[in-house]
Design a protein around this motif. Structure first.
Motif, PDB file in Angstrom:
ATOM      1  N   GLY A 100       0.828  -1.206   0.000  1.00  0.00           N
ATOM      2  CA  GLY A 100       0.000   0.000   0.000  1.00  0.00           C
ATOM      3  C   GLY A 100       0.861   1.254   0.000  1.00  0.00           C
ATOM      4  N   ASN A 149       0.915   4.376  -2.644  1.00  0.00           N
ATOM      5  CA  ASN A 149       0.703   5.785  -2.275  1.00  0.00           C
ATOM      6  C   ASN A 149       1.802   6.698  -2.810  1.00  0.00           C
ATOM      7  OD1 ASN A 149      -1.764   5.470  -1.128  1.00  0.00           O
ATOM      8  ND2 ASN A 149      -1.026   5.347   0.986  1.00  0.00           N
ATOM      9  N   THR A 165       1.691   6.970   5.728  1.00  0.00           N
ATOM     10  CA  THR A 165       1.946   7.520   4.388  1.00  0.00           C
ATOM     11  C   THR A 165       1.080   8.737   4.072  1.00  0.00           C
ATOM     12  OG1 THR A 165       0.397   5.930   3.464  1.00  0.00           O
ATOM     13  CG2 THR A 165       2.735   5.346   3.360  1.00  0.00           C
ATOM     14  N   HIS A 166       0.253   9.158   5.038  1.00  0.00           N
ATOM     15  CA  HIS A 166      -0.589  10.339   4.803  1.00  0.00           C
ATOM     16  C   HIS A 166       0.045  11.589   5.422  1.00  0.00           C
ATOM     17  CE1 HIS A 166      -4.396   7.645   4.147  1.00  0.00           C
ATOM     18  NE2 HIS A 166      -3.329   7.215   3.502  1.00  0.00           N
ATOM     19  N   SER A 170      -6.502   4.416   8.612  1.00  0.00           N
ATOM     20  CA  SER A 170      -6.199   3.069   9.131  1.00  0.00           C
ATOM     21  C   SER A 170      -7.027   2.728  10.352  1.00  0.00           C
ATOM     22  CB  SER A 170      -4.726   2.996   9.554  1.00  0.00           C
ATOM     23  OG  SER A 170      -3.903   3.190   8.448  1.00  0.00           O
ATOM     24  N   ASP A 203      -7.428   6.594  -0.311  1.00  0.00           N
ATOM     25  CA  ASP A 203      -6.683   5.382   0.055  1.00  0.00           C
ATOM     26  C   ASP A 203      -7.678   4.473   0.773  1.00  0.00           C
ATOM     27  OD1 ASP A 203      -5.231   3.434   1.319  1.00  0.00           O
ATOM     28  OD2 ASP A 203      -3.707   4.778   2.131  1.00  0.00           O
ATOM     29  N   ALA A 209      -7.293   1.308   1.557  1.00  0.00           N
ATOM     30  CA  ALA A 209      -6.615   0.083   2.009  1.00  0.00           C
ATOM     31  C   ALA A 209      -7.503  -0.732   2.953  1.00  0.00           C
ATOM     32  CB  ALA A 209      -5.310   0.449   2.706  1.00  0.00           C
ATOM     33  N   HIS A 210      -8.153  -0.057   3.898  1.00  0.00           N
ATOM     34  CA  HIS A 210      -8.965  -0.799   4.876  1.00  0.00           C
ATOM     35  C   HIS A 210     -10.309  -1.279   4.324  1.00  0.00           C
ATOM     36  CE1 HIS A 210      -7.232  -1.508   8.820  1.00  0.00           C
ATOM     37  NE2 HIS A 210      -6.313  -0.675   8.377  1.00  0.00           N
ATOM     38  N   THR A 252      -4.534  -1.464  -0.407  1.00  0.00           N
ATOM     39  CA  THR A 252      -3.818  -2.715  -0.222  1.00  0.00           C
ATOM     40  C   THR A 252      -4.760  -3.813  -0.692  1.00  0.00           C
ATOM     41  OG1 THR A 252      -4.644  -2.917   2.039  1.00  0.00           O
ATOM     42  CG2 THR A 252      -2.472  -1.923   1.763  1.00  0.00           C
ATOM     43  N   HIS A 301      -4.705  -6.928   0.942  1.00  0.00           N
ATOM     44  CA  HIS A 301      -4.676  -8.017   1.933  1.00  0.00           C
ATOM     45  C   HIS A 301      -5.550  -7.795   3.157  1.00  0.00           C
ATOM     46  CE1 HIS A 301      -1.212  -5.233   2.442  1.00  0.00           C
ATOM     47  NE2 HIS A 301      -1.550  -5.274   3.716  1.00  0.00           N
ATOM     48  N   LYS A 302      -6.342  -6.734   3.160  1.00  0.00           N
ATOM     49  CA  LYS A 302      -7.141  -6.496   4.375  1.00  0.00           C
ATOM     50  C   LYS A 302      -8.545  -7.042   4.115  1.00  0.00           C
ATOM     51  CE  LYS A 302      -4.259  -2.689   5.945  1.00  0.00           C
ATOM     52  NZ  LYS A 302      -3.414  -2.122   4.894  1.00  0.00           N
TER      53      LYS A 302
HETATM   54  C1  LIG Z   1      -4.834   3.406   5.010  1.00  0.00           C
HETATM   55  C2  LIG Z   1      -3.579   2.631   4.728  1.00  0.00           C
HETATM   56  N1  LIG Z   1      -2.825   2.978   3.674  1.00  0.00           N
HETATM   57  C3  LIG Z   1      -1.683   2.336   3.378  1.00  0.00           C
HETATM   58  C4  LIG Z   1      -1.254   1.288   4.143  1.00  0.00           C
HETATM   59  C5  LIG Z   1       0.093   0.690   3.825  1.00  0.00           C
HETATM   60  O1  LIG Z   1       0.067  -0.587   3.400  1.00  0.00           O
HETATM   61  P1  LIG Z   1       1.389  -1.480   3.435  1.00  0.00           P
HETATM   62  O2  LIG Z   1       1.583  -1.884   4.856  1.00  0.00           O
HETATM   63  O3  LIG Z   1       1.054  -2.602   2.499  1.00  0.00           O
HETATM   64  O4  LIG Z   1       2.519  -0.633   2.908  1.00  0.00           O
HETATM   65  C6  LIG Z   1      -2.012   0.858   5.236  1.00  0.00           C
HETATM   66  C7  LIG Z   1      -1.550  -0.276   6.048  1.00  0.00           C
HETATM   67  O5  LIG Z   1      -1.907  -0.499   7.143  1.00  0.00           O
HETATM   68  C8  LIG Z   1      -3.203   1.561   5.542  1.00  0.00           C
HETATM   69  O6  LIG Z   1      -3.944   1.244   6.601  1.00  0.00           O
END
Ligand SMILES: Cc1ncc(COP(=O)(O)O)c(C=O)c1O
Length: 430
Positions: free
Chosen positions: A95, A99, A125-126, A173, A198, A200-201, A224, A226-227
């Protein structure tokens, strides 16, 4: 499954066996984790790991790519179908890689980027100062309202007007509520910013149609895999509507015409080398699973389970940020219980319940201690657990947290956790 490994490397074999037992016999409640299917596992552990495939299907820098092209094309097509996107880049190793490539599709180092405060649920990453994002960009942050726990959209608008960011990133997150992507887009348009979501969640919940999609409202979407999406560990970038490149971005080969071309060029050769094709094959398998009706039912159950657990915890006087959840996760503020997140995480782990300590908004503890824990239901729902188990597990959590240091309670809860796990078997792998 591991006969060769067992002979070749007994130490790694043993660590894997122990990890299989840990996953089978404990309650996995880390909100960002899940259990992939055996099909996804098999697709990941195969010979495509041997292949170099820099470039993209049909345009590689190496020979012998016919079969890995099949895998990447399937992953891209299925991702596009799943999220109704014009373009998908399935190569990001994580992830975070997704980003950084997304940021540089619309911004340059030194530009202002606006993201959610890490302490309020945002991701490293934010804009965290210890991350590339905080080191390369000028970061301005927004957060949640102290009283309601919801993102304060008035604050978002005010900061955006004042700071005029080049880019706004939404997503989090540890935020339990649905995000209003349309409102973010209106604010971005007012100040001339580009908008990235983003997801990811909540990606799996969005793919299943249970939460609103950011695709129609955002210039780019990162995730991502994998969540909640229940694929292999990795990342992805989605372009909802491919448009002309208004960044004027050029490479030594000339001007890139569209935003999809910029995204692809930022992943490779921009920030990555050869793609992990075995993982991309596994992403394709996971996306096929996510397109099924079973996955929709699974995702609906993830949310029902989170709501059931949240209600149970609230009924026992646990303070949930925003008083509940719309998603797969909840954030518990333990200050009224006179507990830190660190203590709670450790006590629960002893009893076989895995969660993570987490800052809560306006926390007065450090990130190593924290005042909260984050709890999620994706992994337990994959095992087939439902509301009844969530309510029982809520009771077990309370039993541990109100009896910290009491060994006999820990033993009792650990034994019940083991029984529940046996009722919902996971992996039979040796
Ligand atoms: C909102 C969000 N963005 C990005 C990521 C980063 O993912 P990765 O751990 O695969 O780099 C996460 C991981 O927890 C996340 O919660």
């Amino acid at each position: 499954m591991f006969t060769n490994l067992k002979k070749a490397d007994s130490e790694i074999y043993q660590a894997i066996q122990n990890e299989i037992s840990r996953q089978n016999d404990t309650l996995e409640m880390i909100a960002s984790e899940n259990f992939v299917s055996l099909a996804v596992l098999e697709a990941m552990g195969q010979v495509m790991t041997n292949k170099y495939a820099e470039g993209y299907p049909g345009k590689r820098y190496y020979g012998g790519c016919a079969q890995v092209d099949v895998a990447e094309d399937l992953a891209r097509e299925r991702a596009k179908q799943l999220f109704q996107a014009d373009h998908a880049n399935v190569q990001p190793h994580s992830g975070s890689q997704a980003n950084i490539a997304a940021y540089f599709s619309y911004a340059n180092a030194g530009d202002t980027v606006m993201g959610m405060n890490l302490d309020h649920g945002g991701h490293l990453t934010h804009g965290s100062p210890v991350n590339f994002s905080g080191r390369l960009f000028r970061i301005v942050s927004y957060g949640v309202d102290e009283k309601t726990g919801y993102i304060d959209m008035n604050q978002v608008a005010e900061i955006a007007k004042k700071e005029k960011p080049r880019l706004i990133i939404t997503g989090a997150s540890a935020y339990p509520r649905e995000i209003d992507y349309q409102a973010f887009r209106e604010i971005a348009d007012q100040v001339g910013a580009k908008l990235i979501a983003d997801i990811a969640h909540p990606a799996g919940l969005i793919a299943a149609g249970l939460l609103k999609s950011p695709i129609p409202h955002c210039h780019l979407v990162t995730t991502t895999t994998h969540k909640t999406l229940r694929g292999p560990r990795g990342g992805m970038i989605l372009v909802g509507k491919d448009e002309e490149n208004d960044m004027g971005m050029t490479t030594p080969k000339g001007k890139l015409k569209t935003i999809s071309q910029i995204v692809d060029s930022n992943i490779f050769p921009g920030f990555q080398g050869g793609p992990l094709i075995h993982v991309i094959a596994a992403k394709a398998v996971a996306f096929k699973e996510a397109l099924s009706d079973d996955f929709k039912q699974y995702s609906a159950q993830v949310i029902k389970n989170a709501k059931a657990l949240a209600e149970k915890l609230v009924s026992m006087d646990y303070k949930l940020i925003s008083n509940g959840t719309d998603t797969h996760l909840m954030l518990v503020d333990l200050r009224n219980k006179r507990l830190t997140g660190k203590k709670a995480e450790e006590a629960l782990e002893q009893a076989g319940i895995t969660v993570n300590k987490n800052m809560v908004p306006y926390d007065d503890q450090s990130p190593f201690i924290t005042s909260g824990i984050r709890i999620g239901t994706p992994a337990l729902t994959t095992r087939g657990m439902q509301e009844e188990q969530m309510r029982e597990i809520g009771g077990l959590i309370d039993n541990v947290l109100t009896n910290i240091g009491n060994e006999s309670i820990v033993t009792q809860v650990r034994s019940r956790v083991f029984d529940i796990c046996q009722q919902f078997p996971l992996y039979q792998l040796e």
